[in-house]
Motif scaffolding. Structure first.
Motif, PDB file in Angstrom:
ATOM      1  N   ASP A   1     149.542  43.707  21.651  1.00 30.36           N
ATOM      2  CA  ASP A   1     149.195  42.496  20.906  1.00 30.36           C
ATOM      3  C   ASP A   1     148.145  41.664  21.643  1.00 30.36           C
ATOM      4  OD1 ASP A   1     150.745  42.921  18.674  1.00 30.36           O
ATOM      5  OD2 ASP A   1     152.524  41.955  19.525  1.00 30.36           O
ATOM      6  N   ALA A   2     148.206  41.661  22.971  1.00 29.12           N
ATOM      7  CA  ALA A   2     147.194  40.937  23.744  1.00 29.12           C
ATOM      8  C   ALA A   2     145.819  41.571  23.528  1.00 29.12           C
ATOM      9  CB  ALA A   2     147.557  40.947  25.224  1.00 29.12           C
ATOM     10  N   ALA A   3     145.777  42.897  23.524  1.00 30.14           N
ATOM     11  CA  ALA A   3     144.510  43.602  23.301  1.00 30.14           C
ATOM     12  C   ALA A   3     143.985  43.338  21.897  1.00 30.14           C
ATOM     13  CB  ALA A   3     144.707  45.097  23.526  1.00 30.14           C
ATOM     14  N   LYS A   4     144.858  43.315  20.915  1.00 32.37           N
ATOM     15  CA  LYS A   4     144.448  43.058  19.529  1.00 32.37           C
ATOM     16  C   LYS A   4     143.926  41.634  19.363  1.00 32.37           C
ATOM     17  CE  LYS A   4     147.392  44.364  16.380  1.00 32.37           C
ATOM     18  NZ  LYS A   4     148.674  44.622  15.702  1.00 32.37           N
ATOM     19  N   ASP A   5     144.575  40.667  20.003  1.00 34.42           N
ATOM     20  CA  ASP A   5     144.149  39.269  19.877  1.00 34.42           C
ATOM     21  C   ASP A   5     142.747  39.063  20.456  1.00 34.42           C
ATOM     22  OD1 ASP A   5     146.511  38.632  18.667  1.00 34.42           O
ATOM     23  OD2 ASP A   5     147.474  37.844  20.478  1.00 34.42           O
ATOM     24  N   VAL A   6     142.503  39.597  21.643  1.00 32.56           N
ATOM     25  CA  VAL A   6     141.205  39.411  22.276  1.00 32.56           C
ATOM     26  C   VAL A   6     140.125  40.181  21.511  1.00 32.56           C
ATOM     27  CG1 VAL A   6     139.878  39.738  24.389  1.00 32.56           C
ATOM     28  CG2 VAL A   6     142.256  39.014  24.519  1.00 32.56           C
ATOM     29  N   ALA A   7     140.472  41.364  21.035  1.00 34.90           N
ATOM     30  CA  ALA A   7     139.513  42.158  20.260  1.00 34.90           C
ATOM     31  C   ALA A   7     139.146  41.454  18.963  1.00 34.90           C
ATOM     32  CB  ALA A   7     140.093  43.533  19.970  1.00 34.90           C
TER      33      ALA A   7
ATOM     34  N   GLY B   1     128.228  52.587  32.016  1.00 39.35           N
ATOM     35  CA  GLY B   1     129.098  51.516  31.550  1.00 39.35           C
ATOM     36  C   GLY B   1     129.745  50.783  32.710  1.00 39.35           C
ATOM     37  N   LYS B   2     130.928  50.271  32.489  1.00 39.48           N
ATOM     38  CA  LYS B   2     131.608  49.513  33.544  1.00 39.48           C
ATOM     39  C   LYS B   2     133.114  49.616  33.344  1.00 39.48           C
ATOM     40  CE  LYS B   2     131.460  45.029  35.881  1.00 39.48           C
ATOM     41  NZ  LYS B   2     130.857  43.671  35.881  1.00 39.48           N
ATOM     42  N   TYR B   3     133.845  49.652  34.456  1.00 39.11           N
ATOM     43  CA  TYR B   3     135.303  49.697  34.397  1.00 39.11           C
ATOM     44  C   TYR B   3     135.872  48.326  34.726  1.00 39.11           C
ATOM     45  CZ  TYR B   3     140.124  50.357  35.856  1.00 39.11           C
ATOM     46  OH  TYR B   3     141.488  50.225  36.007  1.00 39.11           O
ATOM     47  N   PHE B   4     136.912  47.937  33.964  1.00 37.74           N
ATOM     48  CA  PHE B   4     137.598  46.663  34.200  1.00 37.74           C
ATOM     49  C   PHE B   4     139.089  46.928  34.361  1.00 37.74           C
ATOM     50  CE2 PHE B   4     133.821  45.542  31.873  1.00 37.74           C
ATOM     51  CZ  PHE B   4     133.385  44.351  32.444  1.00 37.74           C
ATOM     52  N   ARG B   5     139.706  46.191  35.223  1.00 39.35           N
ATOM     53  CA  ARG B   5     141.163  46.211  35.338  1.00 39.35           C
ATOM     54  C   ARG B   5     141.665  44.883  34.799  1.00 39.35           C
ATOM     55  NH1 ARG B   5     145.337  48.833  38.250  1.00 39.35           N
ATOM     56  NH2 ARG B   5     147.276  48.023  37.331  1.00 39.35           N
ATOM     57  N   ALA B   6     142.372  44.941  33.691  1.00 42.71           N
ATOM     58  CA  ALA B   6     142.848  43.736  33.023  1.00 42.71           C
ATOM     59  C   ALA B   6     144.321  43.524  33.348  1.00 42.71           C
ATOM     60  CB  ALA B   6     142.649  43.845  31.510  1.00 42.71           C
ATOM     61  N   THR B   7     144.574  42.593  34.223  1.00 42.45           N
ATOM     62  CA  THR B   7     145.954  42.264  34.567  1.00 42.45           C
ATOM     63  C   THR B   7     146.451  41.045  33.800  1.00 42.45           C
ATOM     64  OG1 THR B   7     145.163  40.937  36.427  1.00 42.45           O
ATOM     65  CG2 THR B   7     145.720  43.241  36.875  1.00 42.45           C
ATOM     66  N   SER B   8     145.556  40.471  32.987  1.00 42.70           N
ATOM     67  CA  SER B   8     145.932  39.299  32.181  1.00 42.70           C
ATOM     68  C   SER B   8     145.078  39.269  30.924  1.00 42.70           C
ATOM     69  CB  SER B   8     145.735  38.005  32.984  1.00 42.70           C
ATOM     70  OG  SER B   8     144.352  37.830  33.269  1.00 42.70           O
ATOM     71  N   ASN B   9     145.457  38.411  30.003  1.00 42.64           N
ATOM     72  CA  ASN B   9     144.692  38.291  28.756  1.00 42.64           C
ATOM     73  C   ASN B   9     143.265  37.827  29.018  1.00 42.64           C
ATOM     74  OD1 ASN B   9     147.516  38.301  28.187  1.00 42.64           O
ATOM     75  ND2 ASN B   9     147.064  37.616  26.102  1.00 42.64           N
TER      76      ASN B   9
END
Length: 332
Positions: free
Chosen positions: A116-122, A268-276
Motif C-alpha cells: 500500500d505504501a508503494a501504491k500511494d507514492v506511485a 539507471g539507479k538503485y534505491f533502498r527504500a526503508t520508509s515511505n
C-alpha cells in the motif's frame, strides 16, 4: 443516429419530418380546388397585365413554411458534430512500473504495509506527470501487464487501486517481471524509456534471470530504476496460524547486489527504500530526465450544432411573414 456528418441527441423527433408529406399533399389538393371569386371574359380592362411569374412565386410561401418546420424539428432533435479522434503532440517519456505483489509485500515495516505504501507514492507520481505514457506490470511467481502504456491516467489509477497481493501465484520472479515490462516498451519510439521495478525479495521463480533481463533492457535502450523495499534487519511479516493472521519478526532478504547490477547495466539507479519518504527519491530523479515528444490520441467532445438550424427557421419564418404582408398580400 447520424445524418450528413451530424449525430442527434434526440433522434426520435426526426420522425416528425413525416408530417411534411401530408402538409405538401394538403397544399397541392387545396391549390387545385381553388376557384376565382370573380370571373371575367378578358383582363384587358385592368391596367396591369397578368403576371404569371408572380403567380408561380406565390408557391414560395408554403415552401418557406416547410423549411421552417424542418428546421424547428432539427433543432428539437439536437444535431451535434460527429465525434472524431484528434491527434495531439505532448512532451513526456514512456514509463512502465513493475510492482512486486508477493505475500511478503504485506510486511508492515512501511505503513500501512509495503504494498500500500508503494501504491500511494506511485499514485502521487502518476498524478504529477500528466504528459507521460505510463503502464503497469505486476509480478510475484508469475507476471502480467495490468495496464499497457497510456496517457489515460484515470483508468491507470483505477487499475492501480485493484492491485493486491494474492492476485497471482506467490513467489518473486524479478526477471520475469522485468521481461514483461520490456515487452511493453520495446516498440516505443520515445527517446526516454524507463522501468521502475520495485521488489522486497530475492528472485526465486520464473525462467528468466534478472541480469539477463537487464541486458535485454539495455539492448532496447531502456533505463531501469530498481527499488528494494524493506527495513534493515527484521520486519513484521503476516503469518497464517490456526488462530488467524499473526505478525512475526522475520529477516529481511533483498538481493541488493543483483538490483544494483541491473540498474547500473541500464544506466539507471538503485534505491533502498526503508520508509515511505525514501520512495519519493526515485520520482524526483525521473522528473529531471530528458523528455521527448509523443503523439497521443484524444476523443473530441460533441459540439451542439442546432444554432444554424434555429437561424434558418427564423429567417424562413420572417421571410414568409414579410412576403405575405407585402407582395402576396390578399384583400379580405
Amino acid at each position: 443516429m447520424s445524418l450528413n456528418g451530424y449525430t442527434f441527441a434526440n433522434p426520435e423527433y426526426l420522425y416528425l419530418l413525416l408530417l411534411l408529406i401530408p402538409m405538401a399533399v394538403w397544399y397541392i389538393f387545396r391549390h387545385k380546388k381553388q376557384n376565382a371569386s370573380i370571373r371575367v371574359s378578358s383582363l384587358g380592362a385592368f391596367k396591369q397585365p397578368y403576371n404569371r411569374v408572380k403567380e408561380w412565386a406565390r408557391h414560395s410561401l408554403p415552401v418557406l413554411r416547410l423549411i421552417t418546420v424542418v428546421a424547428v424539428i432539427l433543432v428539437i432533435a439536437r444535431p451535434q458534430s460527429t465525434n472524431n479522434w484528434e491527434k495531439q503532440t505532448t512532451e513526456g517519456i514512456d514509463i512502465v512500473m513493475a510492482l512486486d505483489v508477493s505475500s511478503s509485500m504485506l510486511a508492515r515495516d512501511l505503513r500501512p504495509d509495503r504494498l500500500d505504501a508503494a501504491k500511494d507514492v506511485a499514485t502521487q507520481f502518476i498524478n504529477g506527470r500528466p504528459n507521460d505514457r505510463i503502464g503497469l506490470t505486476i509480478f510475484s511467481g508469475q507476471a502480467f501487464t495490468q495496464c499497457p502504456l497510456t496517457t489515460d491516467h484515470a483508468t491507470l489509477l483505477n487499475l492501480f487501486k485493484d492491485v493486491k497481493s494474492g492476485m497471482i501465484e506467490d513467489g518473486t520472479a524479478i526477471g520475469l517481471g522485468l521481461a514483461t515490462s520490456i515487452n511493453r516498451l520495446r516498440e516505443s519510439n520515445a527517446d526516454s524509456k524507463v522501468i521502475i521495478l520495485l521488489t522486497d525479495g530475492v528472485n526465486n521463480r520464473g525462467e528468466i534471470d534478472p541480469v539477463t533481463a537487464a541486458e535485454l533492457a539495455n539492448t532496447f535502450g531502456i533505463r531501469v530504476y530498481t527499488i528494494g523495499v524493506g527495513s534493515r534487519g527484521t520486519a513484521p511479516y503476516p503469518v497464517q496460524t490456526p488462530f488467524g493472521t499473526q505478525y512475526k519478526q522475520m529477516e529481511v532478504e533483498i538481493d541488493e547486489a543483483t538490483l544494483q547490477e541491473m540498474a547500473q547495466m541500464t544506466d539507471g539507479k538503485y534505491f533502498r527504500a526503508t520508509s515511505n519518504s525514501a520512495l519519493k527519491q526515485i520520482y524526483d530523479q525521473i522528473d529531471q530526465m530528458e523528455k521527448t515528444r509523443i503523439e497521443t490520441k484524444s476523443f473530441a467532445k460533441k459540439q451542439e450544432e442546432y444554432i444554424w438550424f434555429a437561424i434558418i427557421a427564423a429567417i424562413a419564418l420572417l421571410t414568409e411573414a414579410v412576403l405575405r404582408a407585402t407582395i402576396f398580400r390578399t384583400m379580405p
